[in-house]
Design an enzyme around this catalytic site. Structure first.
Site, PDB file in Angstrom:
ATOM      1  N   ASN A 208      -4.464   1.700  -7.222  1.00 10.01           N
ATOM      2  CA  ASN A 208      -3.062   1.994  -6.886  1.00 10.01           C
ATOM      3  C   ASN A 208      -2.216   1.887  -8.146  1.00 10.01           C
ATOM      4  OD1 ASN A 208      -2.098  -0.839  -7.162  1.00 10.01           O
ATOM      5  ND2 ASN A 208      -3.559  -1.139  -5.497  1.00 10.01           N
ATOM      6  N   ASP A 277      -6.659  -2.543   0.421  1.00  7.04           N
ATOM      7  CA  ASP A 277      -7.042  -3.007   1.762  1.00  7.04           C
ATOM      8  C   ASP A 277      -8.451  -2.530   2.122  1.00  7.04           C
ATOM      9  OD1 ASP A 277      -4.718  -4.417   2.432  1.00  7.04           O
ATOM     10  OD2 ASP A 277      -3.648  -2.535   2.783  1.00  7.04           O
ATOM     11  N   LYS A 287     -24.063   8.541 -11.040  1.00  5.14           N
ATOM     12  CA  LYS A 287     -22.867   9.390 -10.888  1.00  5.14           C
ATOM     13  C   LYS A 287     -23.069  10.419  -9.767  1.00  5.14           C
ATOM     14  CE  LYS A 287     -19.989  12.637 -13.346  1.00  5.14           C
ATOM     15  NZ  LYS A 287     -20.018  13.693 -14.316  1.00  5.14           N
ATOM     16  N   PHE A 321       4.141 -10.742  -1.335  1.00  4.38           N
ATOM     17  CA  PHE A 321       4.991  -9.596  -1.645  1.00  4.38           C
ATOM     18  C   PHE A 321       4.821  -8.543  -0.557  1.00  4.38           C
ATOM     19  CE2 PHE A 321       6.951  -9.592  -5.909  1.00  4.38           C
ATOM     20  CZ  PHE A 321       6.586 -10.872  -6.299  1.00  4.38           C
ATOM     21  N   LYS A 335       5.168  -9.507   8.117  1.00  2.00           N
ATOM     22  CA  LYS A 335       4.068  -9.972   7.245  1.00  2.00           C
ATOM     23  C   LYS A 335       4.185 -11.480   6.980  1.00  2.00           C
ATOM     24  CE  LYS A 335       3.226  -5.631   4.952  1.00  2.00           C
ATOM     25  NZ  LYS A 335       3.366  -4.769   3.792  1.00  2.00           N
ATOM     26  N   LYS A 339       1.052 -13.620   8.284  1.00  2.00           N
ATOM     27  CA  LYS A 339       0.146 -14.188   7.275  1.00  2.00           C
ATOM     28  C   LYS A 339       0.507 -15.639   6.940  1.00  2.00           C
ATOM     29  CE  LYS A 339      -0.874  -9.639   5.250  1.00  2.00           C
ATOM     30  NZ  LYS A 339      -1.414  -8.957   4.078  1.00  2.00           N
TER      31      LYS A 339
HETATM   32  N1  CTP Z   1      -2.710  -9.001   0.225  1.00  2.00           N
HETATM   33  C1  CTP Z   1      -3.842  -9.770   0.091  1.00  2.00           C
HETATM   34  N2  CTP Z   1      -5.069  -9.230   0.399  1.00  2.00           N
HETATM   35  C2  CTP Z   1      -5.178  -7.965   0.848  1.00  2.00           C
HETATM   36  C3  CTP Z   1      -4.000  -7.172   0.971  1.00  2.00           C
HETATM   37  C4  CTP Z   1      -2.792  -7.722   0.651  1.00  2.00           C
HETATM   38  O1  CTP Z   1      -3.756 -10.933  -0.300  1.00  2.00           O
HETATM   39  N3  CTP Z   1      -6.367  -7.470   1.118  1.00  2.00           N
HETATM   40  C5  CTP Z   1      -1.397  -9.606  -0.085  1.00  2.00           C
HETATM   41  C6  CTP Z   1      -0.655  -8.967  -1.234  1.00  2.00           C
HETATM   42  O2  CTP Z   1      -0.972  -9.560  -2.479  1.00  2.00           O
HETATM   43  C7  CTP Z   1       0.798  -9.203  -0.851  1.00  2.00           C
HETATM   44  C8  CTP Z   1       0.770  -9.221   0.660  1.00  2.00           C
HETATM   45  O3  CTP Z   1      -0.590  -9.407   1.033  1.00  2.00           O
HETATM   46  O4  CTP Z   1       1.266 -10.453  -1.265  1.00  2.00           O
HETATM   47  C9  CTP Z   1       1.270  -7.981   1.320  1.00  2.00           C
HETATM   48  O5  CTP Z   1       0.510  -6.885   0.950  1.00  2.00           O
HETATM   49  P1  CTP Z   1       0.677  -5.440   1.619  1.00  2.00           P
HETATM   50  O6  CTP Z   1      -0.399  -4.570   1.149  1.00  2.00           O
HETATM   51  O7  CTP Z   1       2.099  -4.975   1.454  1.00  2.00           O
HETATM   52  O8  CTP Z   1       0.528  -5.820   3.102  1.00  2.00           O
HETATM   53  P2  CTP Z   1      -0.560  -5.546   4.150  1.00  2.00           P
HETATM   54  O9  CTP Z   1      -0.553  -6.729   5.029  1.00  2.00           O
HETATM   55  O10 CTP Z   1      -1.857  -5.173   3.531  1.00  2.00           O
HETATM   56  O11 CTP Z   1       0.093  -4.381   4.998  1.00  2.00           O
HETATM   57  P3  CTP Z   1       0.108  -2.786   4.845  1.00  2.00           P
HETATM   58  O12 CTP Z   1      -0.830  -2.447   3.725  1.00  2.00           O
HETATM   59  O13 CTP Z   1      -0.332  -2.352   6.158  1.00  2.00           O
HETATM   60  O14 CTP Z   1       1.536  -2.485   4.533  1.00  2.00           O
END
Ligand code: CTP
Length: 403
Positions: A208, A277, A287, A321, A335, A339
């Site tokens: 990303n 995620d 490859k 975040f 969130k 969490k």
């Molecule tokens: N985070 C994490 N582990 C993951 C995904 C996210 O620890 N596998 C943490 C990020 O570092 C951040 C927070 O979760 O502090 C929110 O991440 P975000 O990607 O915005 O939230 P998600 O819960 O994954 O929701 P979505 O992607 O559905 O928006």
């Protein structure tokens, strides 16, 4: 963040004296006022005119000034400063300070100084290793002078070893630190930063746009305030901040392991990383070659690191975040609850001045009690200050930090 800070920079006679020009420039760029004192030997290596031009001030080289400049003599300089820096510091000036010798303007000013003094040794490796020099350095440390570690590398005398002047950004950072209140001293802060990479084959991966800038700014600022920082970072193009412990990872699974292995010692965890995620279900060892058939990548879930910590945390302040493209506050609040975080920092990709690669951010800080702090666009360093201010408030409320 050195805006308005007054720094007296002492330059002594070593080849690294030319780097003091760059240091002066960097300090002025950070908003500091700089007055330069050069020893007689330093003026053999670099012209006072260079430093005068860069610092926008006269450069002090003489102990005995004409009467009209009397108020600028050593006592006035000692009183003017918020901090003193000697860079480069030769074995000679270190020996003089350690022995209480004051026979020129710099050594006299330092003797009269009561504010923090940073000494950046730079000399030949054998001179630095000399036990007398080492004893003098240790003596100064005991008197609360702050001595920077010399860099290791090629020296002007063509040998390799310890004795190089530390890099200019490191010196500037150290000055920032010594002028910052140490209100996070004793805290152990674990910060994750940057993106993760999820490989498909040896040459391709899913990632990303995270640059790591927000997480690195948090690491820097936490250290400035005296915290012990562990930075767990995904791949970035940034130079690493000087913190106690840095763990480099690539994938979400590696980041997960690094966090799990390290978080129990922490009093604060800040998850600024943009963790993928999902990862490709299959990693292809060779490859992947093209053909004319359509392709799909099957993905599987990565562990949600912060959610796992949220379930198990006891006396830790947990900060997450939320980067959103819509419904910023509602999504962030959800969130935070889901969490089990103590604080969430929400930022929208749609806002001017916020986002992944920028040096600025526009953040909203939300706590569990529903307190919402919406901040204007500011640098990521300033945003880090605001986040850590709130963290400190929560630590005080919890009253049980591991200090
Ligand atoms: N985070 C994490 N582990 C993951 C995904 C996210 O620890 N596998 C943490 C990020 O570092 C951040 C927070 O979760 O502090 C929110 O991440 P975000 O990607 O915005 O939230 P998600 O819960 O994954 O929701 P979505 O992607 O559905 O928006």
């Amino acid at each position: 963040m050195l805006k308005g800070k007054k720094i007296v920079l002492g330059i002594t006679g070593g080849i690294a004296a030319y780097k003091a020009a760059e240091l002066t420039r960097a300090l002025i760029k950070e908003g500091a006022q700089v007055r330069v004192i050069m020893t007689k030997n330093a003026t053999e290596f670099i012209s006072p005119l260079t430093l005068q031009t860069l610092s926008n001030n006269i450069v002090y080289t003489e102990m005995y000034l004409p009467s009209e400049q009397y108020d600028m003599a050593h006592i006035a300089l000692a009183e003017f400063a918020d901090a003193f820096v000697i860079a480069p510091a030769t074995g000679n000036i270190i020996g003089k300070i350690a022995s209480g010798i004051a026979d020129d303007l710099l050594s006299t000013t330092i003797m009269a100084a009561v504010k923090p003094t940073l000494i950046c040794p730079a000399m030949n490796d054998k001179m630095l290793a000399n036990p007398i020099v080492q004893e003098n350095i240790n003596k100064l440390k005991n008197y609360k002078y702050i001595i920077m570690e010399s860099g290791v590398g090629e020296l002007a005398c063509k040998t390799k070893g310890a004795g190089r002047l530390p890099e200019i950004p490191e010196i500037v950072e150290e000055i920032e630190r010594l002028l910052t209140p140490q209100n996070l001293a004793g805290e152990k802060i674990l910060i994750t930063a940057g993106p993760t990479e999820e490989p498909l084959d040896p040459v391709r991966f899913i990632t990303n746009l995270s640059s790591g800038k927000m997480g690195y700014a948090l690491a820097k600022v936490a250290r400035r305030h005296g915290a012990q920082v562990t930075l767990i970072t995904g791949p970035t193009n940034l130079s690493l901040p000087s913190v106690e412990n840095i763990i480099k990872v690539r994938t979400a699974q590696e980041m997960h392991k690094a966090v799990i292995d390290n978080y129990k010692k922490s009093t604060v965890i800040i998850k600024a990383a943009a963790v993928a995620d999902y990862r490709p279900k299959i990693f292809v060892k060779e490859k992947i070659k093209k053909d004319n058939k359509p392709r799909a990548i099957e993905l599987e879930r990565n562990p949600d690191i912060i959610a796992e910590i949220g379930q198990n945390k006891k006396n830790i302040v947990l900060v997450g975040f939320a980067m959103e493209t819509k419904n910023l506050l509602a999504n962030a609040r959800e969130k935070l609850k889901k969490k089990n975080m103590d604080l969430i920092v929400a930022n929208s990709l749609r806002e001017e001045g916020a986002g992944f690669q920028t040096d600025t951010n526009k953040i909203t800080i939300i706590d569990r009690e529903g307190d919402v702090q919406s901040l204007p666009v500011m640098t990521k360093i300033e945003a880090a200050e605001k986040i850590l201010e709130k963290v400190e408030e929560l630590l005080k409320k919890k009253g049980g930090s591991k200090k």
